[in-house]
Design a protein around this motif. Structure first.
Motif, PDB file in Angstrom:
ATOM      1  N   ILE A  24       0.837  -1.206   0.000  1.00 23.52           N
ATOM      2  CA  ILE A  24       0.000   0.000   0.000  1.00 23.52           C
ATOM      3  C   ILE A  24       0.867   1.249   0.000  1.00 23.52           C
ATOM      4  O   ILE A  24       0.586   2.225  -0.688  1.00 23.52           O
ATOM      5  N   TYR A  25       1.966   1.213   0.783  1.00 26.67           N
ATOM      6  CA  TYR A  25       2.867   2.364   0.869  1.00 26.67           C
ATOM      7  C   TYR A  25       3.458   2.694  -0.495  1.00 26.67           C
ATOM      8  O   TYR A  25       3.450   3.845  -0.927  1.00 26.67           O
ATOM      9  N   HIS A  26       3.947   1.631  -1.186  1.00 22.28           N
ATOM     10  CA  HIS A  26       4.540   1.862  -2.504  1.00 22.28           C
ATOM     11  C   HIS A  26       3.488   2.315  -3.513  1.00 22.28           C
ATOM     12  O   HIS A  26       3.752   3.165  -4.361  1.00 22.28           O
ATOM     13  N   PHE A  27       2.272   1.742  -3.404  1.00 28.10           N
ATOM     14  CA  PHE A  27       1.191   2.147  -4.297  1.00 28.10           C
ATOM     15  C   PHE A  27       0.835   3.613  -4.065  1.00 28.10           C
ATOM     16  O   PHE A  27       0.638   4.376  -5.008  1.00 28.10           O
ATOM     17  N   THR A  28       0.781   4.000  -2.778  1.00 26.87           N
ATOM     18  CA  THR A  28       0.477   5.388  -2.436  1.00 26.87           C
ATOM     19  C   THR A  28       1.559   6.322  -2.951  1.00 26.87           C
ATOM     20  O   THR A  28       1.273   7.406  -3.461  1.00 26.87           O
ATOM     21  N   GLN A  29       2.818   5.897  -2.826  1.00 27.28           N
ATOM     22  CA  GLN A  29       3.921   6.706  -3.349  1.00 27.28           C
ATOM     23  C   GLN A  29       3.784   6.912  -4.851  1.00 27.28           C
ATOM     24  O   GLN A  29       3.993   8.009  -5.368  1.00 27.28           O
ATOM     25  N   GLN A  30       3.433   5.832  -5.567  1.00 24.64           N
ATOM     26  CA  GLN A  30       3.258   5.926  -7.014  1.00 24.64           C
ATOM     27  C   GLN A  30       2.113   6.875  -7.352  1.00 24.64           C
ATOM     28  O   GLN A  30       2.210   7.682  -8.280  1.00 24.64           O
ATOM     29  N   ARG A  36       1.550  14.500  -8.517  1.00 25.17           N
ATOM     30  CA  ARG A  36       2.470  15.641  -8.592  1.00 25.17           C
ATOM     31  C   ARG A  36       2.811  15.953 -10.044  1.00 25.17           C
ATOM     32  O   ARG A  36       2.846  17.116 -10.456  1.00 25.17           O
ATOM     33  N   GLN A  37       3.095  14.896 -10.796  1.00 23.52           N
ATOM     34  CA  GLN A  37       3.449  15.070 -12.204  1.00 23.52           C
ATOM     35  C   GLN A  37       2.308  15.716 -12.974  1.00 23.52           C
ATOM     36  O   GLN A  37       2.521  16.659 -13.749  1.00 23.52           O
ATOM     37  N   GLN A  38       1.084  15.240 -12.744  1.00 23.87           N
ATOM     38  CA  GLN A  38      -0.083  15.809 -13.413  1.00 23.87           C
ATOM     39  C   GLN A  38      -0.289  17.266 -13.017  1.00 23.87           C
ATOM     40  O   GLN A  38      -0.623  18.109 -13.852  1.00 23.87           O
ATOM     41  N   TYR A  39      -0.089  17.552 -11.725  1.00 15.38           N
ATOM     42  CA  TYR A  39      -0.284  18.916 -11.230  1.00 15.38           C
ATOM     43  C   TYR A  39       0.669  19.887 -11.913  1.00 15.38           C
ATOM     44  O   TYR A  39       0.247  20.934 -12.422  1.00 15.38           O
ATOM     45  N   TYR A  40       1.958  19.548 -11.941  1.00 18.21           N
ATOM     46  CA  TYR A  40       2.933  20.471 -12.513  1.00 18.21           C
ATOM     47  C   TYR A  40       2.803  20.570 -14.032  1.00 18.21           C
ATOM     48  O   TYR A  40       3.040  21.639 -14.608  1.00 18.21           O
TER      49      TYR A  40
END
Length: 205
Positions: A24-30, A36-40
């Protein structure tokens, strides 16, 4: 053997929880990285740098059209030099969002008369939602505009906030505003060279 079953069960459960948590942690990180990428990407695609705009005006570039969406009354009082007016307000206190046909038609005409030019809009301030609402409305008609990163208030009254410190003494907001019903043009009244340096102090720039 039976007495070890609860222990084994607990260990297996703990391992499963650990593996699930890591997954879940790695999925959340992804997910966060993707967001973030979409936002910028969205920021870059929809916002125009005010500093870049000032330099484009100074250099008299001809690859963009700046649109003031404030009321005609406010536009005529003062606006960013070179900007045209497509008002989305009837007066300073009354929006004209219901005049969608008129607003869209004016943007369509602007684009027809200025093919291949970027359309950049601005309203009252960086927190003003009028520009965003109109930009969103225009997408329904296949019209895509950018929004200036600041609004009129910051451009006119917070000049030093978004210009570089070394430019404070060699630029003057009065050169970048205009009064009247016409867009006006940049006149380089402060004695600046095209590089943005003072003509009298060009060797210091």
């Amino acid at each position: 053997m039976k007495k070890y079953i609860p222990i084994i069960t607990s260990v297996v459960a703990a391992l499963l929880i650990s593996v699930t948590t890591v997954g879940i942690y790695h999925f959340t990180q992804q997910q966060e990285s993707s967001l973030r990428q979409q936002y910028y990407r969205s920021e870059v695609a929809t916002l125009e740098s005010p500093h870049g705009m000032r330099k484009a005006i100074q250099q008299q570039k001809n690859d963009f059209i700046l649109v003031d969406v404030r009321s005609a009354q406010e536009y005529e009082q003062e606006h960013i030099v070179g900007a045209v007016n497509i008002p989305v307000y009837r007066d300073p206190d009354t929006s004209a969002y219901d005049e969608e046909d008129r607003i869209v038609a004016e943007f369509q005409e602007l684009i027809r008369n200025n093919p291949k030019k970027k359309i950049i809009i601005y309203c009252y301030s960086s927190s003003c939602m009028s520009g965003r609402k109109i930009a969103n409305m225009l997408t329904n008609y296949g019209i895509y505009v950018k929004e200036l990163g600041i609004g009129w208030n910051e451009w006119r009254y917070d000049w030093n906030m978004w210009n570089y410190p070394h430019e404070w003494e060699i630029t003057d907001v009065e050169d970048y505003v205009y009064s009247g019903s016409e867009p006006g043009s940049y006149n380089n009244l402060s004695g600046l060279s095209e590089s943005g340096c003072s003509l009298s102090k060009s060797f210091e720039c």
